[in-house]
Design a protein around this motif. Sequence first.
Motif, mmCIF file in Angstrom:
data_model
loop_
_atom_site.group_PDB
_atom_site.id
_atom_site.type_symbol
_atom_site.label_atom_id
_atom_site.label_comp_id
_atom_site.label_asym_id
_atom_site.label_seq_id
_atom_site.Cartn_x
_atom_site.Cartn_y
_atom_site.Cartn_z
ATOM 1 N N ALA A 226 0.795 -0.994 -0.195
ATOM 2 C CA ALA A 226 -0.294 0.057 -0.285
ATOM 3 C C ALA A 226 1.244 1.514 0.123
ATOM 4 C CB ALA A 226 -0.850 0.101 0.807
ATOM 5 N N GLU A 227 0.059 2.289 -0.916
ATOM 6 C CA GLU A 227 1.327 3.659 -0.428
ATOM 7 C C GLU A 227 0.662 4.444 1.432
ATOM 8 O OE1 GLU A 227 1.560 5.197 -5.611
ATOM 9 O OE2 GLU A 227 -0.595 5.692 -3.912
ATOM 10 N N PRO A 228 1.537 5.123 1.925
ATOM 11 C CA PRO A 228 1.523 5.717 2.844
ATOM 12 C C PRO A 228 -0.284 6.379 2.539
ATOM 13 C CG PRO A 228 3.787 5.602 2.004
ATOM 14 C CD PRO A 228 2.486 5.600 0.901
ATOM 15 N N ASN A 229 -0.655 6.331 4.420
ATOM 16 C CA ASN A 229 -2.016 6.731 4.752
ATOM 17 C C ASN A 229 -2.971 6.800 2.940
ATOM 18 O OD1 ASN A 229 -0.682 8.472 6.443
ATOM 19 N ND2 ASN A 229 0.419 9.928 5.034
ATOM 20 N N ALA A 230 -3.094 5.470 2.275
ATOM 21 C CA ALA A 230 -3.712 5.445 1.808
ATOM 22 C C ALA A 230 -5.005 5.264 2.329
ATOM 23 C CB ALA A 230 -3.322 3.885 0.837
ATOM 24 N N LEU A 231 -6.617 5.617 1.237
ATOM 25 C CA LEU A 231 -7.441 4.988 2.305
ATOM 26 C C LEU A 231 -8.345 4.232 1.823
ATOM 27 C CD1 LEU A 231 -10.310 5.434 4.077
ATOM 28 C CD2 LEU A 231 -11.357 6.503 1.659
ATOM 29 N N ILE A 232 -7.632 2.473 2.432
ATOM 30 C CA ILE A 232 -8.575 1.327 2.445
ATOM 31 C C ILE A 232 -9.643 0.591 2.962
ATOM 32 C CG2 ILE A 232 -8.082 -0.875 1.850
ATOM 33 C CD1 ILE A 232 -4.423 0.175 2.558
ATOM 34 N N PHE A 234 -13.418 -1.659 3.268
ATOM 35 C CA PHE A 234 -15.046 -1.665 2.143
ATOM 36 C C PHE A 234 -16.797 -1.183 2.308
ATOM 37 C CE2 PHE A 234 -18.526 -4.683 2.793
ATOM 38 C CZ PHE A 234 -18.966 -5.048 1.479
ATOM 39 N N ALA A 235 -16.792 -1.314 4.044
ATOM 40 C CA ALA A 235 -17.672 -0.143 4.145
ATOM 41 C C ALA A 235 -17.325 1.204 4.812
ATOM 42 C CB ALA A 235 -19.163 -0.618 5.023
ATOM 43 N N GLY A 236 -18.520 2.262 4.632
ATOM 44 C CA GLY A 236 -17.500 3.457 4.929
ATOM 45 C C GLY A 236 -17.809 3.956 6.524
ATOM 46 N N ARG A 237 -16.922 5.088 6.709
ATOM 47 C CA ARG A 237 -16.524 4.732 8.203
ATOM 48 C C ARG A 237 -17.776 5.092 8.889
ATOM 49 N NH1 ARG A 237 -12.125 6.227 10.863
ATOM 50 N NH2 ARG A 237 -12.742 7.927 13.222
ATOM 51 N N ARG A 238 -19.150 5.841 8.174
ATOM 52 C CA ARG A 238 -19.930 6.361 9.088
ATOM 53 C C ARG A 238 -20.668 4.733 9.138
ATOM 54 N NH1 ARG A 238 -22.356 11.666 6.295
ATOM 55 N NH2 ARG A 238 -21.787 10.568 4.465
ATOM 56 N N VAL A 239 -21.381 4.459 7.756
ATOM 57 C CA VAL A 239 -21.668 3.108 7.671
ATOM 58 C C VAL A 239 -21.374 2.288 9.401
ATOM 59 C CG1 VAL A 239 -22.359 0.978 6.586
ATOM 60 C CG2 VAL A 239 -21.856 3.247 5.545
ATOM 61 N N GLN A 253 -8.797 2.702 9.145
ATOM 62 C CA GLN A 253 -9.294 2.665 7.616
ATOM 63 C C GLN A 253 -7.895 3.220 7.220
ATOM 64 O OE1 GLN A 253 -13.153 3.974 6.898
ATOM 65 N NE2 GLN A 253 -13.685 1.939 6.614
ATOM 66 N N THR A 254 -7.250 3.868 6.461
ATOM 67 C CA THR A 254 -5.404 3.978 6.544
ATOM 68 C C THR A 254 -4.583 2.561 6.727
ATOM 69 O OG1 THR A 254 -4.660 4.431 8.247
ATOM 70 C CG2 THR A 254 -5.773 6.168 7.827
ATOM 71 N N SER A 255 -3.783 3.126 5.606
ATOM 72 C CA SER A 255 -2.497 1.625 5.861
ATOM 73 C C SER A 255 -2.162 1.432 6.656
ATOM 74 C CB SER A 255 -1.791 2.213 3.960
ATOM 75 O OG SER A 255 -1.678 3.352 4.301
#
Length: 285
Positions: A226-232, A234-239, A253-255
């Motif tokens: 993964a690249e640094p600080n990538a958003l990874i 499945f579902a969204g944070r609020r969900v 959800q960061t790398s």
Amino acid sequence: MSLSEWLVDKRKLLLSNKIKQSLNSQSRNLWIKCNHCGLLMYYKVLEDNLKVCPKCFYHFPASSQDRINYICDINSWQSCDLHLSSTDPLGFADRKVYSERLIDMKAKTYLSDAVQTGIASINCISVACGIMDFRFMGGSMGSVVGEKLTRLIEKATYLKLPLIIVCASGGARMQEGMLSLMQMAKISSALYRHSEASLPYFTVLTSPTTGGVTASFAMLGDLIIAEPNALIAFAGRRVIEQTIKEDLPDNFQTSEYLFKHGFIDLIISRTSLRSQLSRLLELYR
């Protein structure tokens, strides 16, 4: 002042304003401000550093063509299945008809869909590469993305080549409904046959990598990078927060968070990705 003189002055004023607007636009394109640290840099400085901020190492978004240039040997890229292009099997329409949206995306990005596939080399090591492009409908995975990746994997298996897929996606493409979800299983099946042939498969997760892509081929690599600080995710944070009724950590959800919890194997900066991939490929030869 006569009418003719007034018209001449008016034209000069309009022309002057247009020139000023053009110069301002060119100036904005020449100088880029980092969204994270606020560093103002000449655009060539950013380009030379592979679109990574030289001060805070923030990774700016990169197109699929950028990534081909960053990773592969010069002039080694041989595209596969360039002719494949999505249709509108469901006649889907939201604020815009899906078929029109596809036309707009093709004109804007000069791509046929959200992934480029091809055979290339990295430091003279032949590889099969699939590189997703977030600019094309958020890198969403429709039937053409699934078909191109499946054909690439099958070609890599036939030619006995290592496989690298660079992910950048918002997930499955809702405009194609179940047809897009079917691609998850299709790609995963092809990856299983590739694995049975004892061939390596690396995934490179960039920001963002989410939804059905994360739930399928993005997390099936022998090595998950993964690249640094990538958003990874499945579902969204609020969900997730609304489902479990708990607040999540700020770096969730960061790398880096996923690496700490064992979901990915390596975090590699874009500036050193090519050299690191070369070393890893050497280990699998």
